[in-house]
Design an enzyme around this catalytic site. Structure first.
Site, PDB file in Angstrom:
ATOM      1  CB  CYS A  93      -0.963  -0.199   1.327  1.00  0.00           C
ATOM      2  SG  CYS A  93      -1.920   1.196   1.582  1.00  0.00           S
ATOM      3  CB  CYS A  94       2.375   3.699  -1.938  1.00  0.00           C
ATOM      4  SG  CYS A  94       1.609   3.899  -3.695  1.00  0.00           S
ATOM      5  CB  ALA A  95       0.126   8.463  -0.959  1.00  0.00           C
TER       6      ALA A  95
END
Length: 356
Positions: A93-95
């Site tokens: 998960c990133c932004a």
């Protein structure tokens, strides 16, 4: 396995998330099941961000690869591989589900690990959490009211459809409310609340009658509005019974928790500071003279507790604090909601009433 867009299923299942955002982003808001293993640390991210603004995306990407290379890249890759091994059901998960999680996914793939990512990233999960809370709080709500020491939190915790807002906020709501765990950021608190509501899936909610703020966390506006309209059941236990609960919670358990966390000497100092800070937080409302009188009694009580282990002497300042400050304040607030009170009784009577 869920696909990376079934956000509610991901949130409800306590799905492990390998969150590759920078620590500063993670601290501002994260999901309950997330572990932070960043692609770039805060300084690296700031440098790449500046480069992006001045020279555009290609130069920024190149700088990122220069900063995260060699041993640094290998160390981070090893950490991600280990996390993937420990959490085979997880997601990256990133932004926004953009470059960072794709780069990590690609590096993992090149090293022989195939691991999915969250489409839309943290932002998509956050939107899903906000929407879930707005939906869940439309269900009927019963509030448990009563002056401090009536066991409101305990009663809420006993209900299958109870949501312990103070537990989620890691704060008991009063000036003496802080716990040994630091409070979460506002967004992380809201995310935890959303996940709790989704997992319980009740037809009505039982909550404690809270103010707008619990320590430094505030209730989401949609929940506050619904609580303002909710019916209230008030616990009215005898004063002695309330004192016993407060003695157990604030003097016995807090002393134990501080000692357990910090050891005997520092634990005592922390416990003593905690009680002094609680009193100090309401100094203005007590007035200087009363504050000084109660502080002197607190010091005598602490001295007695340290010498003999007895917590009895704390009642010398706790009783006036309840009678002159906390009880009148809560009764005044409750009087304004008198029309919403549908039941009053002892702890057991309210518990019985709730079960019907």
């Amino acid at each position: 396995m869920n696909d990376g867009t079934d956000y509610r299923a991901i949130l409800t299942a306590d799905t492990p998330l390998i969150d590759v955002r920078a620590p500063v982003e993670f601290q501002q808001g994260a999901m309950p099941g997330a572990i932070n293993l960043p692609l770039m640390n805060d300084d690296e991210r700031a440098a790449v961000g500046t480069c992006y603004k001045r020279q555009g995306p290609e130069a920024a990407l190149e700088l990122g690869h220069q900063l995260v290379c060699g041993d640094i890249r290998q160390q981070r890759l090893d950490a991600w591989r280990e996390a993937c091994r420990q959490h085979p059901q997880g997601y990256l998960c990133c932004a926004r589900g953009g470059q960072r999680s794709h780069i990590v996914q690609q590096w993992l793939r090149e090293s022989g690990v195939d691991y999915p990512l969250i489409e839309g990233g943290y932002k998509a999960l956050r939107q899903a959490a906000i929407a879930a809370t707005e939906e869940q709080v439309q269900k009927p709500i019963v509030l448990i009211g009563g002056c401090t020491g009536n066991g409101k939190t305990q009663l809420v915790q006993q209900q299958e459809n109870g949501v312990d807002l103070e537990g989620l906020a890691r704060h008991r709501g009063s000036s003496f409310g802080r716990t040994l765990e630091p409070q979460l950021s506002q967004a992380s608190f809201e995310n935890l609340l959303a996940v709790t509501l989704l997992k319980k899936q009740a037809t009505r909610w039982v909550l404690e009658d809270e103010g707008r703020m619990i320590g430094s966390n505030h209730l989401p506006e949609c929940l506050r509005e619904r609580m303002a309209q909710a019916i209230i059941a008030v616990i009215d236990d005898p004063f002695e019974r309330r004192l016993e609960r407060l003695r157990e919670e604030y003097f016995v358990r807090m002393h134990h928790d501080f000692t357990h966390a910090y050891g005997e000497e520092q634990g005592w100092r922390e416990y003593s500071d905690y009680l002094h800070h609680g009193l100090c937080a309401i100094k203005r409302r007590l007035g200087l003279q009363r504050f000084n009188e109660l502080t002197a009694k607190l010091d005598v009580a602490l001295d007695e507790q340290r010498r003999t282990g007895s917590t009895e002497t704390h009642f010398s300042w706790l009783v006036p604090l309840l009678e002159e400050y906390y009880d009148p304040m809560y009764r005044y607030q409750l009087d304004k909601k008198a029309g919403k009170v549908v039941f009053r009784g002892t702890f057991e009577e309210v518990a019985q009433w709730l079960s019907h």
